[in-house]
Design a protein around this motif. Structure first.
Motif, mmCIF file in Angstrom:
data_model
loop_
_atom_site.group_PDB
_atom_site.id
_atom_site.type_symbol
_atom_site.label_atom_id
_atom_site.label_comp_id
_atom_site.label_asym_id
_atom_site.label_seq_id
_atom_site.Cartn_x
_atom_site.Cartn_y
_atom_site.Cartn_z
ATOM 1 N N THR A 1 0.827 -1.216 0.000
ATOM 2 C CA THR A 1 0.000 0.000 0.000
ATOM 3 C C THR A 1 0.861 1.266 0.000
ATOM 4 O O THR A 1 0.710 2.130 -0.867
ATOM 5 C CB THR A 1 -0.937 0.021 1.225
ATOM 6 O OG1 THR A 1 -1.508 -1.278 1.376
ATOM 7 C CG2 THR A 1 -2.047 1.042 1.049
ATOM 8 N N ASP B 1 -4.927 -2.581 -7.521
ATOM 9 C CA ASP B 1 -4.404 -3.279 -6.346
ATOM 10 C C ASP B 1 -5.056 -4.651 -6.251
ATOM 11 O O ASP B 1 -6.207 -4.822 -6.618
ATOM 12 C CB ASP B 1 -4.687 -2.460 -5.079
ATOM 13 C CG ASP B 1 -3.978 -3.031 -3.858
ATOM 14 O OD1 ASP B 1 -2.854 -3.554 -4.013
ATOM 15 O OD2 ASP B 1 -4.535 -2.954 -2.748
ATOM 16 N N GLU B 2 -4.311 -5.615 -5.750
ATOM 17 C CA GLU B 2 -4.838 -6.981 -5.629
ATOM 18 C C GLU B 2 -5.428 -7.435 -6.958
ATOM 19 O O GLU B 2 -6.558 -7.946 -7.025
ATOM 20 C CB GLU B 2 -5.900 -7.051 -4.526
ATOM 21 C CG GLU B 2 -5.407 -6.563 -3.177
ATOM 22 C CD GLU B 2 -4.834 -7.660 -2.307
ATOM 23 O OE1 GLU B 2 -5.116 -8.833 -2.571
ATOM 24 O OE2 GLU B 2 -4.086 -7.335 -1.377
ATOM 25 N N GLY C 1 -5.457 -8.960 1.613
ATOM 26 C CA GLY C 1 -5.097 -7.561 1.826
ATOM 27 C C GLY C 1 -5.500 -6.973 3.161
ATOM 28 O O GLY C 1 -4.930 -5.998 3.589
HETATM 29 MG MG MG Z 1 -2.385 -4.735 -0.226
#
Ligand code: MG
Ligand code: ADP
Length: 415
Positions: A52, A151-152, A302
């Motif tokens: 992140t 993300d992810e 996450g």
């Molecule tokens: Mg993450």
């Protein structure tokens, strides 16, 4: 080595100080300079490695160098919890700046999101569905986005978000910096990268294996004795902060109740709960109000909860990757944790795969004072065949309220 080495805008110092990161993690060390230099980037690293901040800090640095008020960075992420979490991290890291961010996801009223979008926000952190709604109603304007983060990404593809992502991309300028983060790197991600990125630099930290700070134990058990074994296990464990995974939301709901009957403070997180309930469960678990949270895989990627001491797989995950993601909830940022997995004879193949990925044979453990010989209850004589019915009902439906339904899962459930 500390964060000074990146020559980040000095207005970010306050934020970095308040998160108390001593030094960058390896993925941050590798990714931040490339991102600052404006490169497209593919970052692969196991969960809990600090991805992140690896994209948030370069984004903030870039935003500080240009005009405000318009949406210049878009972060797309698969789940509401993750969107909320990234938004929160941005809030902390941007403390010394005027940069604003809004989290956009479904399950909550659109009003505040719309208001924030209209007031002007430099960063939008969004789940695909709700973002498309806001684009459709012209509340979200993405025509000036300079940085896009996926993300992810592996998870988003798993959850069937690819068409949504492609639709969103039509509203984002082609000239932009794109960063893609993923814990694993299957072929579909390679394809997505080719379609969305421009000569990306690659940063891969470690192989796709769980944090070394986690110790893994398998508990072989016949299916019908799982609950008894789990309760025994909880009994013998310091249950400060335990995350338990089940295969379906019905099983999560039911198990949470059974554990509560055993006198534990327990909550659950799954797709049958409202957004408010999910938030309350997460917060209560984070604060220690609940010692135990029973969740479906929706919680496995996450999510960052400090100090989870144990992850227990009540049901085996669908794939070796899912195992790694679940286990990634403990032992984060070099703290140690334990992973217990209840395995039935049917899980043999998957256990093998997980051991392959980890290049290690996982220890098997039996509980000395547990009666493994208890006979299977004869359900045909009662009308209480809850397990079979619940599984039957769940069949073909996603287990976390999302669009996810990969074939291997349906097969597992059809058993
Ligand atoms: Mg993450
Ligand atoms: P990932 O996205 O790779 O799964 P996160 O970004 O959620 O990981 O970070 C995992 C945890 O590590 C978070 O609690 C975060 O605050 C912490 N963390 C991130 N960077 C650092 C750092 N440089 N030093 C110490 N802790 C860090």
């Amino acid at each position: 080595m500390d964060f000074n080495q990146f020559n980040l805008d000095s207005r970010l110092n306050a934020g970095i100080r308040s998160v108390r990161f001593q030094k960058p993690t390896p993925i941050q060390e590798a990714a931040i300079p490339l991102a600052l230099a404006g490169h497209d980037l593919i970052g692969t690293a196991q969960t809990g490695t600090g991805k992140t901040a690896a994209f948030v800090l370069p984004i903030l640095d870039k935003l500080l160098k240009g005009p405000g008020k318009r949406t210049r960075a878009l972060i797309i992420t698969p789940t509401r919890e993750l969107a909320a979490q990234i938004h929160q991290t941005i809030g902390i890291l941007s403390r010394g700046t005027n940069i604003r961010s809004v989290a956009v996801y479904g399950g909550v009223g659109a009003g505040p999101q719309i208001e924030a979008l209209h007031k002007g926000t430099e960063i939008v952190v969004a789940c695909p569905g709700r973002l498309l709604d806001h684009i459709g109603s012209r509340h979200a304007k993405l025509g000036e986005v300079e940085i896009l983060v996926l993300d992810e990404a592996d998870r988003m593809l798993d959850m069937g978000f690819l068409p949504d992502i492609k639709r969103i991309l039509k509203h984002v300028p082609a000239r932009r910096q794109t960063m893609l983060f993923s814990a694993t790197f299957p072929k579909e991600i390679e394809r997505l990268a080719q379609q969305t990125m421009n000569d990306p630099k690659r940063v891969a930290i470690g192989i796709s294996a769980p944090a070394e700070t986690v110790s893994h134990t398998l508990y072989p058990v016949p299916q019908h004795l799982k609950r008894g074994l789990l309760l025994k296990l909880l009994d013998q464990t310091r249950t400060d902060s335990v995350l338990i995974f089940t295969r379906t939301k019905h099983r999560a709901q039911r198990l949470a109740k059974q554990i509560a009957d055993g006198g534990y403070k327990v909550t659950s997180l799954h797709g049958n709960r409202t957004q408010g309930q999910r938030r309350q469960a997460m917060n209560g678990f984070k604060k220690g109000q609940y010692q135990i949270m029973v969740a479906t895989d929706i919680a496995s990627r996450g999510l960052d909860v400090d100090g989870i001491s144990h992850v227990i797989n009540y049901d085996m995950p669908g794939t070796a990757d899912d195992y790694i993601h679940r286990i990634g909830r403990t032992g984060r940022a070099e703290r140690s944790g334990e992973a217990f997995t209840l395995v039935t004879p049917e899980d043999k193949k998957l256990v093998q795969k997980i051991e392959d990925v980890m290049s290690a044979k996982l220890p098997r453990q039996t509980l000395p004072d547990f009666n493994y010989g208890s006979p299977k209850p004869d359900y045909s004589k009662q009308n209480g065949n809850a397990e079979a019915k619940v599984n039957g009902k769940a069949n073909g439906k996603s287990n976390n309220g999302t669009k996810r339904n990969p074939p291997h899962r349906s097969k597992r459930r059809a058993r």
